[in-house]
Write a protein that holds these residues in place. Structure first.
Motif, PDB file in Angstrom:
ATOM      1  N   UNK A 573      96.011  40.466  92.424  1.00  0.00           N
ATOM      2  CA  UNK A 573      97.024  40.166  93.831  1.00  0.00           C
ATOM      3  C   UNK A 573      98.122  39.203  92.425  1.00  0.00           C
ATOM      4  N   UNK A 574      97.282  38.756  92.258  1.00  0.00           N
ATOM      5  CA  UNK A 574      98.470  37.645  91.235  1.00  0.00           C
ATOM      6  C   UNK A 574      99.457  37.558  90.347  1.00  0.00           C
ATOM      7  N   UNK A 575      98.482  38.672  89.902  1.00  0.00           N
ATOM      8  CA  UNK A 575      99.823  39.634  88.996  1.00  0.00           C
ATOM      9  C   UNK A 575     100.752  39.928  89.914  1.00  0.00           C
ATOM     10  N   UNK A 576     100.372  41.284  90.535  1.00  0.00           N
ATOM     11  CA  UNK A 576     101.043  41.955  91.140  1.00  0.00           C
ATOM     12  C   UNK A 576     102.054  41.149  92.150  1.00  0.00           C
ATOM     13  N   UNK A 577     102.105  39.977  92.290  1.00  0.00           N
ATOM     14  CA  UNK A 577     102.944  38.710  93.164  1.00  0.00           C
ATOM     15  C   UNK A 577     104.030  38.515  91.904  1.00  0.00           C
ATOM     16  N   UNK A 578     102.858  37.733  90.906  1.00  0.00           N
ATOM     17  CA  UNK A 578     104.027  37.970  89.850  1.00  0.00           C
ATOM     18  C   UNK A 578     105.189  38.326  89.583  1.00  0.00           C
ATOM     19  N   UNK A 579     104.654  39.873  89.364  1.00  0.00           N
ATOM     20  CA  UNK A 579     105.566  40.452  88.361  1.00  0.00           C
ATOM     21  C   UNK A 579     106.282  42.044  89.234  1.00  0.00           C
ATOM     22  N   UNK A 580     105.618  41.374  90.398  1.00  0.00           N
ATOM     23  CA  UNK A 580     106.269  41.898  91.876  1.00  0.00           C
ATOM     24  C   UNK A 580     106.636  43.628  91.712  1.00  0.00           C
ATOM     25  N   UNK A 581     104.834  44.101  91.548  1.00  0.00           N
ATOM     26  CA  UNK A 581     104.607  45.534  91.813  1.00  0.00           C
ATOM     27  C   UNK A 581     103.766  45.358  92.898  1.00  0.00           C
ATOM     28  N   UNK A 582     103.569  46.869  92.282  1.00  0.00           N
ATOM     29  CA  UNK A 582     101.868  47.062  93.810  1.00  0.00           C
ATOM     30  C   UNK A 582     100.798  47.041  93.167  1.00  0.00           C
ATOM     31  N   UNK A 583     100.135  46.020  93.616  1.00  0.00           N
ATOM     32  CA  UNK A 583      98.470  45.976  92.707  1.00  0.00           C
ATOM     33  C   UNK A 583      97.606  47.240  92.978  1.00  0.00           C
ATOM     34  N   UNK A 584      97.829  48.303  93.460  1.00  0.00           N
ATOM     35  CA  UNK A 584      97.075  49.603  93.039  1.00  0.00           C
ATOM     36  C   UNK A 584      97.383  50.099  91.761  1.00  0.00           C
TER      37      UNK A 584
END
Length: 731
Positions: A573-584
């Motif tokens: 979740x943190x990476x997806x939010x930081x990079x603004x992409x889908x965590x899947x």
């Protein structure tokens, strides 16, 4: 290291007192190592032999007074029994002294040991000879050392011995350690000493820096040329604060040291031991009437409050980036428009990040990583500019061992994440010892010191951290009416001046959130299992596995792979939010690679470990080190992450790092961004098409037909994961 005589002492307790049952304790481990269990057992044995019925681990007032009433002092003429003497002999051995043969005889070896003990305690003049006076016995039955240990300071030991020798006959003064280390007991003994010198009677002197002590010190300024006890006490306080002066008279050397200390602590540089200097040396908060220019609080800074703060001389305001509670302290988090108000009134803000952080078990490397990602996001959301120092809180009295085992790894995670993923700096909020140790480890640029908590063991006996920026000393209220606001008054060192201008802030709409596990975990696992089974991947086995290999090497089932991925959901979740992409997009290849681990993967990893190969696909995401290097270097070049470019010589170090799931998963995310570059498509975002998503998943496995098949298989897994991620974020 085991000591045979300590072992014999432990055996004496076990054999004499029915394996501890007589004393109300468990049988001692006869390991030859002195520790509190042995000292508690000996204390209880001493109480038992004196006829005390309520046995206790504590060598308290009853034990002390009973020795005095029954024997006056203990020596060869007063020891009441052989077992009583054996207890004394055993305690001497536990302290590192020669107690004789534990034979129940107060012989010449025991007498010599006691005489040496008295001297080491600094009591050779007060208690000459080889008798054990009650307070000395109390000091014998604990874990304090009376010789320098663990690189202790001889100068501090001389202070400890001097205090013992001068004040031991006062009613409430007990033997303090003489180990060369400042501590809570030493700090309290200094306050007792000052109270005694001020003329306070026994029973009035209490070791507390109260109004009477403060009033007395205001009339005991010391300066160049002062001699005698007050000069000794002042120079002792300087030494205990790690100032390089000599114990004794107030000399030119001391004056210079005082000026340096006053400058460091932000006092008026007078070169004299005035009240404020005394206060700063004796208690962590110093003179609480000092006017600070910084503050922090849990209340919104409105225009009237901003004016009140400005009128009171405040320049820097600490405010919280985030409040995890939806009900408690509703204005704790920076409120909409608040930073604009702070800017409008010419004030500056320094941000604080805290969720729980009130016990050791909160802190860990992964929690630090998680906190750092959240702090970065909230700082960006509020509009804090590059270079802002974020203060991460340690809001409890962390013991030194807890700092080592929990807090330092936590801040390693914070520093690595903040450093790699933002242009912010890391600060630490907490007691003095926490702040200094985190700074010494290289994990904090500045410290915000919780000095109001003067009773914290992490403040008592520790000097101000060398990198302190804000010193929290008192809670006060400023302003009136609509401008009234309660704040913590802080002294500012100038090391950090916060921020006076702010960016518009970044959006968080549509970003992934942590999975609602309670609602969706079981359904999500079922759908993952069903999908993988449908493409020929069973719950266990397959892909070259035999039953024996699966059991021996530890194959990972679909359920286990799924559980591992969910255990790191916070990181995805943190990476997806930081990079603004889908965590899947990050989850899918990791889950797949965990489930598809096969015997050849284990063989390849062993070959690298033994130096037979340079590299292999490894870890949760089965990534090669050389690919990781390319991906991370690309992300550095693009300004996506920070760091020093990696080279071919870093392959083994990176391969080792990839064994850490946190590093591995982060590298999966960075590889995904690199793959978009290699494919010549747009960087993945919240709206990346399924076609581009499938292409990115395929590129994770390289190029060609096998990679295309990989993409077709993973896009189905991606859709399953994304379905439940979407349900969670739409709640």
């Amino acid at each position: 290291m085991a000591d045979e005589m300590v072992r014999l002492a432990q055996r004496f307790v076990n054999t004499t007192y029915n394996n501890g049952a007589t004393l109300g304790i468990s049988k001692l481990d006869e390991n030859g190592v002195t520790g509190w269990p042995t000292m508690y057992a000996l204390t209880r044995a001493l109480q038992y032999e004196m006829g005390i019925t309520a046995l206790s681990d504590s060598f308290g007032p009853t034990t002390l007074s009973t020795i005095g009433a029954k024997y006056g002092k203990l020596d060869e003429t007063t020891i009441p029994s052989a077992n009583f003497c054996r207890i004394i002999q055993s305690a001497l051995y536990c302290k590192g002294y020669d107690g004789g043969d534990i034979d129940g005889t107060y012989n010449s070896r025991v007498r010599a040991a006691v005489e040496k003990l008295n001297q080491n305690m600094g009591l050779g003049v007060t208690y000459p000879g080889s008798s054990l006076w009650p307070k000395v016995v109390k000091g014998l039955f604990n874990m304090d050392a009376y010789v320098t240990v663990n690189n202790g300071s001889d100068a501090i030991r001389s202070i400890q011995q001097w205090l013992n020798g001068r004040y031991i006959l006062r009613k409430d003064f007990y033997v303090i350690p003489c180990d060369g280390h400042h501590s809570r007991d030493v700090a309290k003994s200094m306050l007792f000493a000052i109270q005694y010198e001020l003329g306070m009677a026994d029973g009035t002197a209490n070791g507390v820096f109260g109004p009477g002590t403060q009033s007395g010190l205001k009339s005991h300024t010391v300066s160049l040329g002062t001699t005698g006890t007050w000069a000794q006490l002042f120079t002792a306080a300087m030494i205990l604060n790690k100032r390089s002066v000599s114990l004794g008279d107030f000399t030119a050397e001391v004056k210079s040291g005082v000026e340096s200390f006053q400058s460091f602590i932000k006092l008026s540089v007078t070169g004299q031991g005035d009240f404020q200097t005394w206060a700063s040396l004796l208690v962590s908060y110093g003179d609480q009437s000092r006017k600070g220019t910084a503050c922090d609080g849990v209340t919104m800074v409105t225009p009237p409050r901003a004016q009140a703060l400005k009128d009171a001389g405040y320049k820097y305001i600490g405010r919280y980036l985030f409040n995890p509670s939806s009900t408690s302290l509703p204005e704790k988090q920076i409120q909409p428009g608040e930073l604009a108000t702070i800017k409008e009134y010419g004030l500056r803000c320094f941000p604080i990040f805290q969720t729980w952080s009130r016990s050791a078990d909160y802190f860990s490397y992964n929690q630090g990583t998680n906190d750092a990602f959240r702090a970065i996001e909230w700082a960006q959301y509020h509009g804090f500019k590059a270079g802002t120092i974020i203060y991460f809180a340690v809001d409890y009295d962390a013991m030194d061992g807890e700092v080592t085992d929990y807090v330092i790894p936590h801040f390693r995670g914070v520093m690595r994440t903040v450093g790699e993923n933002s242009s912010y700096g890391v600060g630490v909020y907490g007691p003095r010892n926490v702040c200094q140790r985190v700074a010494d480890a290289g994990y904090a640029a500045a410290s915000f010191v919780s000095d109001m908590s003067s009773g914290f063991s992490g403040n008592l006996g520790y000097p101000m951290p060398t990198n302190w920026a804000f010193d929290q000393i008192a809670t006060v209220t400023v302003g009136s009416g609509s401008g009234a606001i309660e704040i913590d008054n802080n002294i500012a060192s100038g090391r950090d001046t916060g921020q006076g201008d702010f960016d518009p802030g970044s959006y968080t709409d549509g970003l992934d959130v942590d999975l609602d596990k309670a609602t969706y975990q079981d359904m999500m696992l079922t759908d993952v299992q069903n999908y993988l089974t449908s493409i020929g991947v069973p719950e266990t086995g397959g892909d070259g596995w035999t039953d024996s290999d699966w059991a021996t090497l530890g194959g990972i089932s679909t359920t286990k792979a799924f559980e591992l991925v969910l255990s790191a959901d916070w990181l995805f979740t943190s990476l997806a939010r930081q990079l603004k992409l889908r965590k899947a997009l990050i989850q899918a290849p990791v889950l797949w690679e965990l489930r598809k681990l096969n015997p050849l993967d284990f063989v390849a990893d062993e070959a690298v470990e033994h130096g037979l190969k340079d590299d292999s696909s490894t870890g949760w995401g089965q990534i090669f080190a050389w690919v990781t290097i390319e991906a991370r270097n690309y992300c550095m070049q693009q300004g996506i992450i920070n760091g020093t470019p990696l080279t071919d010589s870093d392959v083994r170090a990176v391969w080792d790092d990839l064994q850490d799931p946190t590093y591995n998963i982060r590298s999966v995310a960075y590889l995904t961004l690199y793959n978009s570059h290699q494919l010549g498509i747009a960087r993945p975002s919240l709206t990346t098409s399924l076609a581009d998503t499938q292409a990115l998943l395929a590129r994770y496995n390289g190029t060609g037909g096998d990679a295309e098949q990989y993409g077709r298989e993973l896009i189905g897994l991606y859709n399953v994961l994304e379905n439940y991620n979407q349900l969670s974020r739409n709640q």
